[in-house]
Design a protein around this motif. Structure first.
Motif, PDB file in Angstrom:
ATOM      1  N   LEU A  33       0.655  -1.161   0.069  1.00  0.00           N
ATOM      2  CA  LEU A  33       0.005  -0.094   0.075  1.00  0.00           C
ATOM      3  C   LEU A  33       0.959   1.165  -0.116  1.00  0.00           C
ATOM      4  N   ALA A  34       1.997   1.209   0.734  1.00  0.00           N
ATOM      5  CA  ALA A  34       2.843   2.253   0.667  1.00  0.00           C
ATOM      6  C   ALA A  34       4.176   1.967   1.281  1.00  0.00           C
ATOM      7  N   TYR A  35       5.182   2.512   0.871  1.00  0.00           N
ATOM      8  CA  TYR A  35       6.576   2.080   1.457  1.00  0.00           C
ATOM      9  C   TYR A  35       7.634   3.076   1.368  1.00  0.00           C
ATOM     10  N   ARG A  36       8.744   2.632   2.131  1.00  0.00           N
ATOM     11  CA  ARG A  36       9.893   3.833   2.284  1.00  0.00           C
ATOM     12  C   ARG A  36      11.279   2.878   2.107  1.00  0.00           C
ATOM     13  N   ARG A  37      11.897   3.367   1.246  1.00  0.00           N
ATOM     14  CA  ARG A  37      13.395   2.396   1.194  1.00  0.00           C
ATOM     15  C   ARG A  37      14.656   3.364   1.560  1.00  0.00           C
ATOM     16  N   ARG A  38      15.436   2.993   2.152  1.00  0.00           N
ATOM     17  CA  ARG A  38      16.572   3.652   2.278  1.00  0.00           C
ATOM     18  C   ARG A  38      17.221   4.026   0.972  1.00  0.00           C
ATOM     19  N   GLN A  39      17.966   5.035   0.931  1.00  0.00           N
ATOM     20  CA  GLN A  39      18.398   5.577  -0.253  1.00  0.00           C
ATOM     21  C   GLN A  39      19.618   5.087  -0.609  1.00  0.00           C
ATOM     22  N   GLY A  40      19.945   4.655  -2.057  1.00  0.00           N
ATOM     23  CA  GLY A  40      20.975   4.022  -2.145  1.00  0.00           C
ATOM     24  C   GLY A  40      21.359   2.549  -2.111  1.00  0.00           C
ATOM     25  N   LEU A  41      20.030   1.998  -1.673  1.00  0.00           N
ATOM     26  CA  LEU A  41      20.356   0.591  -1.254  1.00  0.00           C
ATOM     27  C   LEU A  41      19.740  -0.326  -2.141  1.00  0.00           C
ATOM     28  N   LYS A  42      20.438  -1.341  -2.444  1.00  0.00           N
ATOM     29  CA  LYS A  42      19.735  -2.381  -3.256  1.00  0.00           C
ATOM     30  C   LYS A  42      18.808  -3.453  -2.524  1.00  0.00           C
ATOM     31  N   PRO A  43      17.873  -3.455  -3.250  1.00  0.00           N
ATOM     32  CA  PRO A  43      16.957  -4.471  -2.275  1.00  0.00           C
ATOM     33  C   PRO A  43      17.327  -5.891  -2.360  1.00  0.00           C
ATOM     34  N   LEU A  44      17.102  -6.396  -1.163  1.00  0.00           N
ATOM     35  CA  LEU A  44      17.604  -7.931  -1.293  1.00  0.00           C
ATOM     36  C   LEU A  44      16.715  -9.017  -1.863  1.00  0.00           C
TER      37      LEU A  44
END
Length: 124
Positions: A33-44
């Motif tokens: 529904l919504a998200y926030r990912r730390r900048q410059g981070l490649k998803p696992l």
């Protein structure tokens, strides 16, 4: 709950610690529904595995609710894996899923959990 509130929750929780990798609000059907990912981070996880993970969270939520009457509602679930740690919190029928760097010490994990609980409670 409005989409803006989903974003607010993700924003507030993502600011708790620099070790938080990802915060997502997952609907009861497993939809992000919504998200926030730390900048410059490649998803696992790639897109397919992410979708499966969120479906798993939704299914688990449904199973957990069968025990609510006898054990009480789930406050949070903390899971340790080899590459990351995750915490999930219940907000009504949704789940907030938080991914945290693996090498974080337990006292920081507890601080993150303790900081998330009032945010989650205010939206529950």
């Amino acid at each position: 709950m409005a989409k803006e509130q989903h974003r607010e929750i993700c924003d507030k929780i993502s600011q708790i610690s620099p070790y938080i990798r990802f915060v997502g609000m997952i609907g009861r059907n497993g939809k992000l529904l919504a998200y926030r990912r730390r900048q410059g981070l490649k998803p696992l996880l790639d897109a397919r595995h992410t979708k499966n993970q969120f479906s798993h969270i939704a299914i688990k939520r449904g199973m957990e609710s069968k025990f609510d009457r006898r054990l009480g509602k789930v406050q949070f679930v903390w899971e340790e894996r080899k590459k990351a740690q995750t915490i999930s919190f219940a907000i009504k029928t949704n789940r907030v899923w938080v991914s945290i760097d693996k090498k974080v010490i337990r006292s920081e994990m507890l601080r993150i959990i303790d900081s998330c609980l009032p945010i989650v409670k205010s939206y529950s």
